[in-house]
Write a protein that holds these residues in place. Sequence first.
Motif, PDB file in Angstrom:
ATOM      1  N   ASP A   1      -2.957   5.416   7.695  1.00 40.83           N
ATOM      2  CA  ASP A   1      -4.060   5.234   6.752  1.00 40.83           C
ATOM      3  C   ASP A   1      -3.675   5.518   5.308  1.00 40.83           C
ATOM      4  O   ASP A   1      -4.523   5.577   4.424  1.00 40.83           O
ATOM      5  CB  ASP A   1      -5.239   6.132   7.153  1.00 40.83           C
ATOM      6  CG  ASP A   1      -4.843   7.612   7.182  1.00 40.83           C
ATOM      7  OD1 ASP A   1      -3.629   7.897   7.128  1.00 40.83           O
ATOM      8  OD2 ASP A   1      -5.759   8.458   7.252  1.00 40.83           O
ATOM      9  N   CYS A   2      -2.378   5.702   5.036  1.00 44.68           N
ATOM     10  CA  CYS A   2      -1.939   6.002   3.655  1.00 44.68           C
ATOM     11  C   CYS A   2      -1.887   4.720   2.844  1.00 44.68           C
ATOM     12  O   CYS A   2      -1.178   3.774   3.194  1.00 44.68           O
ATOM     13  CB  CYS A   2      -0.570   6.670   3.679  1.00 44.68           C
ATOM     14  SG  CYS A   2       0.083   7.029   2.030  1.00 44.68           S
ATOM     15  N   ASP A   3      -2.629   4.688   1.755  1.00 47.47           N
ATOM     16  CA  ASP A   3      -2.668   3.495   0.909  1.00 47.47           C
ATOM     17  C   ASP A   3      -1.338   3.239   0.201  1.00 47.47           C
ATOM     18  O   ASP A   3      -1.067   2.117  -0.235  1.00 47.47           O
ATOM     19  CB  ASP A   3      -3.774   3.632  -0.147  1.00 47.47           C
ATOM     20  CG  ASP A   3      -5.155   3.628   0.476  1.00 47.47           C
ATOM     21  OD1 ASP A   3      -5.307   3.061   1.589  1.00 47.47           O
ATOM     22  OD2 ASP A   3      -6.079   4.204  -0.135  1.00 47.47           O
ATOM     23  N   ALA A   4      -0.528   4.266   0.037  1.00 51.13           N
ATOM     24  CA  ALA A   4       0.743   4.120  -0.692  1.00 51.13           C
ATOM     25  C   ALA A   4       1.921   3.903   0.240  1.00 51.13           C
ATOM     26  O   ALA A   4       3.068   3.882  -0.208  1.00 51.13           O
ATOM     27  CB  ALA A   4       0.992   5.364  -1.543  1.00 51.13           C
ATOM     28  N   ALA A   5       1.655   3.725   1.551  1.00 51.31           N
ATOM     29  CA  ALA A   5       2.759   3.677   2.500  1.00 51.31           C
ATOM     30  C   ALA A   5       3.419   2.326   2.604  1.00 51.31           C
ATOM     31  O   ALA A   5       4.589   2.221   2.963  1.00 51.31           O
ATOM     32  CB  ALA A   5       2.271   4.103   3.883  1.00 51.31           C
ATOM     33  N   ALA A   6       2.695   1.250   2.345  1.00 52.75           N
ATOM     34  CA  ALA A   6       3.243  -0.092   2.553  1.00 52.75           C
ATOM     35  C   ALA A   6       4.357  -0.371   1.562  1.00 52.75           C
ATOM     36  O   ALA A   6       4.150  -0.293   0.351  1.00 52.75           O
ATOM     37  CB  ALA A   6       2.152  -1.137   2.414  1.00 52.75           C
ATOM     38  N   PRO A   7       5.572  -0.703   2.037  1.00 60.39           N
ATOM     39  CA  PRO A   7       6.668  -1.028   1.110  1.00 60.39           C
ATOM     40  C   PRO A   7       6.464  -2.398   0.493  1.00 60.39           C
ATOM     41  O   PRO A   7       5.810  -3.271   1.071  1.00 60.39           O
ATOM     42  CB  PRO A   7       7.900  -1.015   2.013  1.00 60.39           C
ATOM     43  CG  PRO A   7       7.376  -1.376   3.366  1.00 60.39           C
ATOM     44  CD  PRO A   7       5.985  -0.798   3.447  1.00 60.39           C
ATOM     45  N   THR A   8       6.992  -2.584  -0.685  1.00 60.04           N
ATOM     46  CA  THR A   8       6.930  -3.894  -1.329  1.00 60.04           C
ATOM     47  C   THR A   8       8.155  -4.702  -0.934  1.00 60.04           C
ATOM     48  O   THR A   8       9.237  -4.168  -0.739  1.00 60.04           O
ATOM     49  CB  THR A   8       6.883  -3.732  -2.862  1.00 60.04           C
ATOM     50  OG1 THR A   8       7.990  -2.924  -3.260  1.00 60.04           O
ATOM     51  CG2 THR A   8       5.593  -3.068  -3.296  1.00 60.04           C
ATOM     52  N   ALA A   9       7.968  -6.004  -0.821  1.00 65.50           N
ATOM     53  CA  ALA A   9       9.076  -6.876  -0.430  1.00 65.50           C
ATOM     54  C   ALA A   9      10.144  -6.903  -1.515  1.00 65.50           C
ATOM     55  O   ALA A   9       9.850  -6.813  -2.695  1.00 65.50           O
ATOM     56  CB  ALA A   9       8.554  -8.277  -0.169  1.00 65.50           C
TER      57      ALA A   9
END
Length: 497
Positions: free
Chosen positions: A246-254
């Motif tokens: 549920d961390c909004d900052a967890a998704a890595p950018t491509a």
Amino acid sequence: MFDELVAAADGARGAGAVGAWARVENAACARRLAAAADILERLIAEAGAIDREQWCIDNWTIAAAEVAAAQGVSLGVASHQLLLADDLRRRLPRVAEVFATGAITYRTVAAVAHRSRLVRDAAALTKLDTELATQLSGWGTLSTEKLHTAIDTCVDRYDPAAVRRTEYAARGRHVDIYDPADGSGTATIEGTLVATDADALDVRLDAMAAAVCAHDPRTAEQRRSDALGAIAHGADRLACACGRRDCDAAAPTASAVVVHVIAREESLRDDTPAMLDGHVPYSQEHEPAGPATTDPAYLMGKGLLPAPLLASKLAATATRQPIIHPGNAAPEPRYRASARLAWFVRCRDMTCRFPGCDVAATDCDLDHTIAYPVGPTQASNLKCLCRQHHLLKTFAGWREVQHCDGTIEWTSRQGQTYTTYPGSRWLFPELCRPTAPAIIDHTADTDSDANEARTLKMPRRKQTRTQAREQAIDDERRHNQLYVDQHLAERNKPPPF
């Protein structure tokens, strides 16, 4: 003299022995540089040397290649040594004499050569050389900054426009990345930026490091380091490492950046499937995936990547390219190798195969050891060479013999021999299993348009190396003269009444 230094060191004990052997080391270094200067002088005296001055691979590069191979160092390191050797031979003979006695160190003579390089007038240079030779042996305990100040004071006495000004340092701004050979999977960055750019980078790293959630396990310094890596991959933010869904900052950018990693199959997957085609290694375009085992990977041209970093730092969406060993495959019927063969050769070699060169195989040309079409396009006749060493091999008289396991025996212009091995020999020895021997076609048409000598042309310089250096000295002296004139004008102003 040298034998006397060695004898004195042999008879010394304790700290006295340390100092005595340090003097031997200095004297040996002076002789090594003198030998390098001899190589350059010999090349310049050869027939055709004047024409080579316009080559991209000029006399200087040819000499540096011999110096580099003899010591197992890069062309850049050898070129720096050759520059110092040439300065001591032509510009600073009295300083060279002191160096030969072992009384001063390589660090000292390198500082002298660099900080006196703008002196043009022969008479001024002779006086400076004589004074420095007298003073240098007493400066051994000076710090680097104090040593530079002492040298600059002498230069200013004979040629004020030749003092290397601090404000001119912006021309030397740079960013260097060093990869320690300790298997840590990290690198060291050292550089000089314009102050405003450095401040902007500092602020941005802080902002990116602070944008993760409170559960991120990294320290602030680790997040700043990772933020710089994210910028290198084209990201505008740092992915949180908390692991929470549920961390909004967890998704890595491509990332649009491509890096190449070689790893064993079992280092990339939970299960250990059968080896493809009987061989384990894989080439990864971009970033490898999956949990790691204890086997390290290899970041092309950079060094080992430990298993924990392989799992934690690299994305799970990597493109995997199997490396297929050619075995006894027949030659390919063309000059340009197929993608499959090219990847095998690059992953087998890992770096440029010239002695002392560490340029990544992905940045190298694929060179036919025996020129095509006489020599075939097959693994036992192909190797990786960076463009400089490819040109050097083709035009500057180096010869080589390549064996079926990728081992190459080099012979220099003067007959010295060196042996280099594929980089995979220690990490992935399966890739060094012998391939089919090269089939030499002595009936081939060597005048064919496919002939390698026709496809690789020697680039020519717009300026010779000497002309470029003279222009750089002119530019810096012109800048310094403005400073000197302004200083003299201020000093000579009459006092107010």
